[in-house]
Design an enzyme around this catalytic site. Structure first.
Site, mmCIF file in Angstrom:
data_model
loop_
_atom_site.group_PDB
_atom_site.id
_atom_site.type_symbol
_atom_site.label_atom_id
_atom_site.label_comp_id
_atom_site.label_asym_id
_atom_site.label_seq_id
_atom_site.Cartn_x
_atom_site.Cartn_y
_atom_site.Cartn_z
ATOM 1 N N ASP A 141 0.828 -1.193 0.000
ATOM 2 C CA ASP A 141 0.000 0.000 0.000
ATOM 3 C C ASP A 141 0.871 1.255 0.000
ATOM 4 O O ASP A 141 1.901 1.315 0.675
ATOM 5 C CB ASP A 141 -0.878 -0.037 1.258
ATOM 6 C CG ASP A 141 -1.862 1.103 1.339
ATOM 7 O OD1 ASP A 141 -2.730 1.174 0.467
ATOM 8 O OD2 ASP A 141 -1.747 1.910 2.279
ATOM 9 N N GLU A 194 1.547 -0.737 -5.257
ATOM 10 C CA GLU A 194 0.467 0.204 -5.516
ATOM 11 C C GLU A 194 1.083 1.596 -5.506
ATOM 12 O O GLU A 194 1.214 2.241 -4.466
ATOM 13 C CB GLU A 194 -0.619 0.071 -4.440
ATOM 14 C CG GLU A 194 -1.885 0.816 -4.815
ATOM 15 C CD GLU A 194 -2.266 1.872 -3.817
ATOM 16 O OE1 GLU A 194 -3.350 2.437 -3.952
ATOM 17 O OE2 GLU A 194 -1.472 2.156 -2.904
#
Length: 573
Positions: free
Chosen positions: A209, A280
């Site tokens: 993330d 990401e």
């Protein structure tokens, strides 16, 4: 040109994202959980995917849907137990599915023991060094240390009411998500342990993330634009600001972290059972994404430039060509994606009026024509799944679910909505793509939970979900669910993910609205054509339609339709 001849299951895998709160509720409390996921893994397998990515299920106050992690090495009781996680991983492996879990390294929850310990420790302590604390200026005690803005609205600096020293702390997202200080060696050591904890339990990889975050410019200088950095973001890091302009996104130091992690991950892998990392990273320009998938770093990086592209043939040709170019340069596969838990679902997004076309829902938009949106989403998916490389699907897109645009304010939970409400730039947030799945049309909550569930689904489901429920679509050859199963089956049979691709230049004005990609696979040649225009289009002579996203197509390709063609041979490259 794209090639993926190097070994590695991940180079051509299709991975299905499960958002735990909204997938399946096993105990009737209105929230999805790990046993619910485990019970429905055969459904995921039968789609024809290779792996599942499971969004955070760790202990969390749920201020940001689990991306505010209070303990990286446990399971939130809302979702189950560590034993449930072990059972899920085991069942997935028995079904031939790999399991990828979320890693959230940019920030913790303010309930994490590290942050609580920091609040209880003196200024300058090693406990506070894990985060970015700053003492207020005595002459301007209410002025934050710099002009950085939170991706969720407002300043990126807050003072915690539990801090006896009244220091500012940095949070690029919600105030409940303090940013970790990756200049502190203890943070590195702690995350080494987190990786090993889950690798030891059998996970096959990590989705990282905010992979473009974590490292900040020394001194934490002001941004050059008075703090108005144009954030579009979320706790998954969807900030598309130019990399070169930011003192906190996409800095070189992040790659030192990933090279360290890659060595740990490689130590667990074998030739048959490689563990992976997927980044990401919302970076701009697209060329910078290649830095995350260089040898020794991530195995994959989401292609958000493709996700962001509008329904336009010229733009799609450009982004596909550029994506192959930048990833091929470092020997990495392109990782295609159209949807996730942070963006407007493609069945709505791709049909929005040009003046409203956005990736994330800010203000209200007009409900687009559902038939057009669904047709474009089906066509875009068939184009994506024909392309060489890997691909990610988000739960519910295989049902053609639209974005839910009319959630009552009282039901919205996204921190973006909460932090921007009442400001000059209010945003509705991401709840509309997170509404719980419909499994059974005639059941309470559309079968999301047991029939005697004590609580309704945590977000309200619209009536249209009845017609899109799994049981209504299963077995209907014209349904979106069966289209996904067919496309994924053909992708595996024809091995398009392992192929080499050429994006063709339109031969005439009649072809200007057609995206044509020739994919030479280990077993055949497939020509994929997507009609983004307003008129039907006739394929070349000799072509045989082996797949069409509009039912009944054999010759003329209507607007908003993708066809896979064979019989044309390999075109010149």
């Amino acid at each position: 040109m794209a090639a993926s001849g190097a070994p590695g299951w991940w180079r051509h895998a299709v991975i299905y994202q499960v958002y735990p709160r909204s997938f399946a509720d096993s105990d009737g409390d209105g929230t999805g959980d790990l046993p619910g996921i485990t019970a429905h893994l055969p459904y995921v397998r039968d789609l024809g995917v290779d792996a599942v990515w499971i969004s955070p299920f760790y202990p969390s106050p749920q201020k940001d849907a689990g991306y505010d992690v209070a303990d990286y090495c446990d399971v939130d009781p809302r979702f189950g137990t560590l034993a449930d996680a072990d059972a899920l991983i085991s069942r997935a492996h028995d079904l031939g599915l790999r399991v990828i879990v979320d890693l959230v390294p940019n920030h913790t929850s303010d309930r994490h023991r590290w942050f609580r310990s920091a609040l209880d420790s003196p200024v300058g302590s090693r406990q506070r060094a894990r985060y970015h604390f700053r003492t207020p200026d005595p002459e301007h005690p209410d002025t934050p240390p710099n002009n950085w803005r939170s991706n969720f609205g407002g300043s990126a600096w807050s003072k915690h009411p539990g801090d006896p020293h009244g220091q500012w702390y940095l949070h690029l997202f919600d105030s409940s998500q303090p940013d970790l200080n990756w200049d502190d060696p203890g943070v590195h050591d702690a995350f080494d342990g987190v990786l090993r904890f889950w690798l030891d339990r059998g996970v096959d990889g990590f989705r990282v993330d905010v992979a473009h975050g974590m490292v900040k410019e020394p001194g934490l200088p002001d941004t050059g634009d008075a703090g108005d950095a144009g954030e579009t973001g979320d706790a998954a890091g969807s900030d598309t600001m130019s990399s070169a302009a930011s003192p906190y996104w996409d800095l070189d130091g992040v790659h030192d972290i990933y090279r360290r992690w890659r060595r740990i991950i490689d130590s667990y892998g074998t030739a048959e059972q490689q563990r992976i990392m997927v980044a990401e990273a919302w970076v701009d320009p697209v060329d910078r994404i290649a830095r995350y998938v260089r040898p020794g770093e991530h195995h994959q990086a989401f292609n958000f430039a493709f996700l962001d592209t509008r329904w336009n043939a010229a733009d799609l040709r450009t982004v596909i060509t550029d994506s192959f170019r930048v990833n091929d340069a470092v020997g990495a596969p392109t990782t295609w994606v159209l949807s996730n838990h942070d963006v407007i679902r493609p069945a709505t997004r791709l049909a929005l009026a040009p003046q409203e076309a956005v990736t994330q829902l800010a203000g209200p938009v007009h409900e687009p024509d559902r038939a057009t949106g669904l047709a474009r989403a089906r066509a875009a998916t068939a184009l994506m799944l024909a392309l060489p490389g890997s691909a990610y699907l988000y739960q519910g897109e295989e049902l053609g679910l639209p974005e839910v645009l009319d959630i009552p304010d009282s039901a919205r939970q996204d921190p973006t909505f909460r932090r921007t409400r009442g400001t000059d730039h209010p945003e509705l947030g991401r709840d509309g793509c997170r509404v719980p799945l419909p499994w059974t049309a005639d059941a309470p909550g559309f079968g999301f939970g047991p029939a005697d569930a004590a609580a309704p689904p945590w977000l309200p489901q619209p009536p249209v979900f009845a017609d899109l429920a799994v049981d209504r679509q299963a077995g209907d050859p014209d349904s979106t669910l069966e289209l996904y199963r067919t496309v994924l089956g053909l992708r595996r049979e024809l091995r398009t993910g392992e192929g080499r691709a050429t994006v063709d230049t339109p031969a005439s004005a009649e072809d200007a609205d057609i995206v044509t990609v020739t994919v030479t696979t280990p077993v055949t040649t497939v020509t994929v054509c997507t009609n983004t225009g307003t008129r039907p289009w006739t394929p070349p002579a000799g072509a045989r339609v082996v797949l069409a996203t509009t039912p009944g197509v054999t010759t003329r390709v209507p607007p908003d339709c993708t066809v896979w063609l064979t019989g044309l041979g390999s075109r010149s490259e």
